[in-house]
Design an enzyme around this catalytic site. Structure first.
Site, PDB file in Angstrom:
ATOM      1  N   SER A   1       2.442   1.862   3.973  1.00 26.87           N
ATOM      2  CA  SER A   1       3.109   1.180   2.978  1.00 26.87           C
ATOM      3  C   SER A   1       3.978   2.189   2.152  1.00 26.87           C
ATOM      4  CB  SER A   1       1.857   0.653   2.175  1.00 26.87           C
ATOM      5  OG  SER A   1       1.125   1.709   1.697  1.00 26.87           O
TER       6      SER A   1
ATOM      7  N   SER B   1      -0.766   4.362   6.027  1.00 31.16           N
ATOM      8  CA  SER B   1       0.146   4.153   5.108  1.00 31.16           C
ATOM      9  C   SER B   1       1.129   5.641   4.634  1.00 31.16           C
ATOM     10  CB  SER B   1      -0.021   3.567   3.940  1.00 31.16           C
ATOM     11  OG  SER B   1      -0.394   2.260   4.485  1.00 31.16           O
TER      12      SER B   1
ATOM     13  N   LYS C   1       5.464   6.553  -5.504  1.00 32.09           N
ATOM     14  CA  LYS C   1       5.398   5.431  -4.826  1.00 32.09           C
ATOM     15  C   LYS C   1       4.819   4.245  -5.758  1.00 32.09           C
ATOM     16  CE  LYS C   1       2.483   3.241  -1.212  1.00 32.09           C
ATOM     17  NZ  LYS C   1       1.269   3.411  -0.220  1.00 32.09           N
TER      18      LYS C   1
END
Length: 488
Positions: free
Chosen positions: A161, A185, A85
């Site tokens: 996220s 997230s 990520k």
């Protein structure tokens, strides 16, 4: 390797791919090239926003040449392609924009401790995934890179996220990818994309070398996976601490992967409501939670329906808002140092700018009170769970949300989180309390979209045992989204 062969490997989980390497069914280079082909075949998803193919190829070739893959020294994940990520997973010498226009040219100078653990475990990092600006949103629609497409439908968000990682795993690009969780997230995208998403307990891994915590302890790092055993194996990789860390979780009695044995009878409190104001919980979500409760009863656990532990919803929402404001003001200063000038307003998204501006005026007293509120609500939550071992709740209160809902400015940061919490419900309470929480793809809507069901407990081992049993009782491995990688 051709795309057809690469697609055939898409459904094999990370441990399965490592086993194929150990059996000499293919090489690490071949396994990586298959993953690269799958990235190229799914570009329309906009999940991978930074290619690190050459870096990955060099790593895979080195593993093949070392002989470690077939010499009995390899770990359960050695040689497996992996994506990071683009937030909270810095890799030295590679781009790290964190979804922000202001950081579009930023390059990480140090690798995060967790990333080094991934590398030491033999994972082959070959790209970075899309994320919203500074992880502020439970959707992945950054202005900088554009929205990531949910493999299940282009009309709904992949969550955030960690939405880029979730989309890549859900589409079969990789079996696992890294994530981070501050108010849901990891679990929100797991629910939106039909995956396993575990938020570890506070202190399970380190924020070294640059930080001691994220959002005063709200943030945890882990990964998105399709199987529970991959989730456990990756948790083994990042479990641990660095001398001086402010939080340290007790070391598990056994490895998390070894702990996937049937759990003794547990006392499960099941709530289908919400701890925050909402217009109601979607009936299909309620049905998925209740169905999971019945499965747990068949497995021998004691399930008690109830309202769930009560909390002061206003106090939690206010505290989370203040902590985000201060964090965004700090990131604004980071951007200014990177740019060598004050960032312009148009270099931030509107909702981020609201948080930044409020952060500039947040007082030390307000910040201290927010931290105190988090601790007070943690104790209140724990007291409400007295007599129960596990909390069973929805991951999302609604069906998978559309785009343009969870990233919009609402005038104030508190207004922003009021909308988020009306959708996500329980997820933020695992961050506030520091409890472990896992989302499992145990439901499906009438239109074929996934529904995540969430389990919460003070420790991960309990959740992983339950998750493994649920995976066996109600398997989800054969579900494939419309956006699953194909040879076409």
């Amino acid at each position: 390797m051709d795309i057809r062969s690469a697609v055939e490997l898409a459904g094999v989980d990370a441990i399965g791919q490592a086993e194929m390497l150990a059996a000499a069914d293919l090489t690490a280079v071949e396994l990586l090239e298959a993953a690269i082909l799958r990235v190229e075949a799914t570009r329309k998803l906009n999940a991978v926003i930074t290619d690190l193919f050459d870096r990955g190829r060099a790593r895979a070739a080195a593993l093949d040449e070392s002989g470690v893959l077939r010499g009995g020294e390899a770990g359960p994940l050695t040689g497996v392609p992996f994506l990071l990520k683009d937030l909270g997973a810095a890799l030295a010498g590679t781009p790290e924009a964190m979804g922000s226009v202001a950081l579009r040219d930023h390059v990480a100078t140090e690798s995060a401790w967790t990333v080094q653990r991934y590398l030491d475990a033999g994972l082959v990092v070959f790209g970075k995934t899309n994320t919203p600006e500074w992880g502020n949103h439970c959707t992945t629609e950054p202005v900088l890179f554009g929205p990531t497409v949910n493999p299940y439908s282009p009309d709904v968000t992949p969550g955030g996220s960690s939405g880029g990682s979730a989309a890549a795993v859900a589409a079969g690009v990789v079996p696992a990818a890294s994530g981070g969780d501050g108010t849901g997230s990891i679990r929100v995208p797991a629910s939106c994309c039909g995956l396993v998403g575990l938020k570890p307990r506070r202190g399970r891994s380190s924020f070294a070398p640059e930080a001691g915590h994220g959002l005063e302890g709200l943030v945890s790092h882990h990964a998105l996976t399709r199987t529970v055993r991959d989730c456990a194996a990756l948790l083994d990789v990042i479990a641990g601490s660095v001398s001086g860390d402010p939080y340290n979780a007790p070391a598990p009695a056994n490895s998390f992967l070894q702990s996937l044995t049937p759990a003794p009878p547990l006392r499960v409190l099941m709530s289908t409501g919400s701890p925050f104001p909402t217009d109601g919980v979607d009936p299909e979500v309620v049905a998925a939670v209740e169905s999971t409760g019945r499965i747990l009863e068949v497995l021998g656990h004691h399930v008690t329906p109830g309202a769930g532990p009560s909390i002061d919803a206003d106090a939690v929402a206010d505290a989370v808002s203040v902590l985000h404001n201060v964090s965004n003001a700090q990131l604004h200063a980071f951007a200014a140092a990177h740019l060598g000038r004050e960032p312009r307003e148009d270099e931030f998204e509107p909702s981020t700018w609201v948080m930044v501006r409020e952060g500039f005026t947040t007082t030390g007293v307000a910040y201290a009170n927010a931290i105190a509120a988090v601790h007070a609500e943690t104790r209140r939550f724990a007291a409400g769970m007295s007599g129960h071992d596990v909390l069973l709740v929805p991951t999302l209160l609604t069906a998978v949300p559309p785009y343009g809902l969870l990233n919009q400015p609402r005038g104030t940061t508190r207004g922003f989180f009021d909308v988020e919490f009306a959708t996500t419900g329980w997820t933020s309470l695992a961050n506030v309390t520091g409890w472990a929480a896992i989302s499992l793809p145990l439901g499906v809507t009438g239109t074929g979209l996934p529904i995540g069901v969430q389990l919460m407990a003070p420790d991960e081992a309990v959740l992983l045992r339950l998750a493994a049993a649920l995976e066996e009782a109600a398997p989800w491995a054969d579900r494939k989204p419309a956006g699953w990688v194909t040879a076409a």
